[in-house]
Write a protein that holds these residues in place. Structure first.
Motif, PDB file in Angstrom:
ATOM      1  N   ILE A 149       0.836  -1.207   0.000  1.00 53.11           N
ATOM      2  CA  ILE A 149       0.000   0.000   0.000  1.00 53.11           C
ATOM      3  C   ILE A 149       0.866   1.249   0.000  1.00 53.11           C
ATOM      4  CG2 ILE A 149      -1.912  -1.144   1.168  1.00 53.11           C
ATOM      5  CD1 ILE A 149      -0.993   0.250   3.741  1.00 53.11           C
ATOM      6  N   TYR A 150       2.160   1.107   0.210  1.00 52.34           N
ATOM      7  CA  TYR A 150       3.051   2.261   0.289  1.00 52.34           C
ATOM      8  C   TYR A 150       3.431   2.724  -1.118  1.00 52.34           C
ATOM      9  CZ  TYR A 150       6.500   5.221   2.547  1.00 52.34           C
ATOM     10  OH  TYR A 150       7.203   6.306   3.006  1.00 52.34           O
ATOM     11  N   THR A 165       5.421  -1.673   6.392  1.00 55.79           N
ATOM     12  CA  THR A 165       4.127  -1.385   5.791  1.00 55.79           C
ATOM     13  C   THR A 165       3.380  -2.689   5.522  1.00 55.79           C
ATOM     14  OG1 THR A 165       3.021  -0.122   4.057  1.00 55.79           O
ATOM     15  CG2 THR A 165       5.008  -1.295   3.422  1.00 55.79           C
ATOM     16  N   VAL A 166       2.252  -2.565   4.839  1.00 57.85           N
ATOM     17  CA  VAL A 166       1.425  -3.734   4.587  1.00 57.85           C
ATOM     18  C   VAL A 166       1.753  -4.296   3.206  1.00 57.85           C
ATOM     19  CG1 VAL A 166      -0.923  -4.612   4.422  1.00 57.85           C
ATOM     20  CG2 VAL A 166      -0.396  -2.785   6.026  1.00 57.85           C
TER      21      VAL A 166
ATOM     22  N   ARG B  13       0.625   8.243   6.050  1.00 60.43           N
ATOM     23  CA  ARG B  13       0.510   6.821   5.729  1.00 60.43           C
ATOM     24  C   ARG B  13      -0.957   6.462   5.535  1.00 60.43           C
ATOM     25  NH1 ARG B  13       4.608   3.301   7.041  1.00 60.43           N
ATOM     26  NH2 ARG B  13       6.586   4.363   7.297  1.00 60.43           N
ATOM     27  N   GLU B  14      -1.152   5.317   4.862  1.00 57.51           N
ATOM     28  CA  GLU B  14      -2.514   4.827   4.608  1.00 57.51           C
ATOM     29  C   GLU B  14      -3.207   4.433   5.910  1.00 57.51           C
ATOM     30  OE1 GLU B  14      -4.088   4.318   1.671  1.00 57.51           O
ATOM     31  OE2 GLU B  14      -2.450   4.972   0.381  1.00 57.51           O
ATOM     32  N   GLU B  16      -4.879   1.904   6.492  1.00 52.84           N
ATOM     33  CA  GLU B  16      -4.745   0.469   6.749  1.00 52.84           C
ATOM     34  C   GLU B  16      -3.649   0.152   7.771  1.00 52.84           C
ATOM     35  OE1 GLU B  16      -4.618  -1.443   2.908  1.00 52.84           O
ATOM     36  OE2 GLU B  16      -4.206  -3.388   3.838  1.00 52.84           O
ATOM     37  N   GLU B  17      -2.670   1.047   7.900  1.00 53.09           N
ATOM     38  CA  GLU B  17      -1.574   0.798   8.833  1.00 53.09           C
ATOM     39  C   GLU B  17      -1.946   1.170  10.269  1.00 53.09           C
ATOM     40  OE1 GLU B  17       2.075   2.611   7.647  1.00 53.09           O
ATOM     41  OE2 GLU B  17       2.032   1.746   5.648  1.00 53.09           O
TER      42      GLU B  17
END
Lengths: 211, 113
Positions: A149-150, A165-166, B13-14, B16-17
């Motif tokens: 997602i980054y 991150t994911v 940051r997103e 989701e994190e």
């Protein structure tokens, strides 16, 4: 020297060591596409991983003395030594990931403990808990764009950056040690999942697995 | 999706994190034994649910794993600021001069931190 109980996780006994992906290679194979491949996946197995926690100033002094690399104080930074074999990544304001060639982690831990003395810190050997995957090739960034997602655009993710991150729903440390390569530090228990995800996502680029 | 500024990582940051962790600035009574049942019950179970500016705690769960505070508008969902633990917010319900309906309408197209 602190009175923390430590032990070397690498023994001299003849127990065979297997990388976290040993099962995956047997089960899912390792495609070898050859020159047509646009992305190469390589596991750098059985490296020494240490999580170092504590105050930046005391740790920086000890790490510089022992490893010769200064501790990255800026968020999301990754520093390496001249050979590129030893690296330190910023994980949080009081936490760093040190990766060294396999077998060096216990001597390093011992020397750091000697240097740090009675300072307030924690060192954990997490070598058995995670593994390092390396992506190279022209399509490596495209593959990551489908997966993390980054934002991995070079303007946002320059060389020398490392983030947690994911990655395909799994928490992963993503690092960029140089222009050509991307590194993923994945949990051992997620390694098979991440490996199969990379094979699937990399199929369109003819992913080539080097063992 | 939120795009949240983590004050420890120093970048956006997103969502989701991150994980939301409820109301911020809740202080544990210094002497629990000296509390009345009502005071202790309020501390344990009762939370604000304002229409407007709200201070919340979030954790950067996939990332630096630090807790920090977020000032968020509960009508527009707009994140007005984020700040580290132990710090005080610069934006509060009292300091917000915009009527909440105006604030809600003006940011419907997206959120920013």
């Amino acid at each position: 020297m602190s009175n923390a109980a430590t032990f070397d996780t690498r023994t001299d006994s003849a127990i065979p060591m297997e990388s976290p992906l040993a099962y995956s290679y047997r089960r899912s194979g390792a495609p070898a596409t050859g020159p047509a491949s646009r992305v190469t996946l390589r596991e750098r197995a059985l490296l020494g991983h240490l999580i170092v926690r504590g105050g930046a100033i005391a740790l920086d002094e000890a790490v510089r003395g022992v490893l010769g690399i200064s501790l990255p104080g800026q968020p999301q930074t990754l520093v390496q030594d001249a050979s590129g074999e030893r690296s330190i990544q910023w994980l949080s304001p009081d936490e760093w990931l040190v990766i060294v060639p396999g077998g060096e982690e216990f001597p390093l831990e011992t020397r750091l403990r000697e240097r740090l003395g009675s300072a307030h810190y924690a060192i954990s050997d997490v070598s058995g808990g995670q593994t390092l995957l390396e992506l190279a090739g022209e399509a490596a960034r495209e593959l990551l764009m489908k997966t993390v997602i980054y934002d991995v655009h070079p303007s946002h993710f320059p060389v020398g950056k490392g983030v947690t991150t994911v990655f395909a729903k799994a928490a992963t440390m993503l690092r960029r040690p140089d222009e050509e390569r991307w590194e993923l530090v994945v949990r051992r228990s997620f390694a098979d999942y991440c490996y199969r995800w990379l094979l699937d996502a990399g199929a369109e680029y003819g992913v080539n697995v080097e063992q | 999706m939120f795009y949240i500024y983590c004050p420890y990582c120093g970048e956006h940051r997103e969502e989701e994190e991150f994980r939301p962790k409820g109301q911020a600035h809740i202080e544990r009574p210094a002497e629990p034994e000296a509390c009345s049942d009502e005071e202790w019950g309020n501390y344990l179970f009762f939370r604000n649910n304002p229409r407007g500016v709200h201070h919340e705690m979030w954790v950067h769960a996939v990332g630096c794993r630090k807790f920090f505070n977020v000032t968020r508008h509960t009508v527009s969902y707009e994140i007005l600021e984020t700040y580290k633990m132990g710090e005080q917010p610069s934006i509060t319900a009292d300091s917000q001069s915009l009527p909440r309906e105006v604030a809600a309408v003006s940011h419907q197209e997206g959120v920013w931190a």
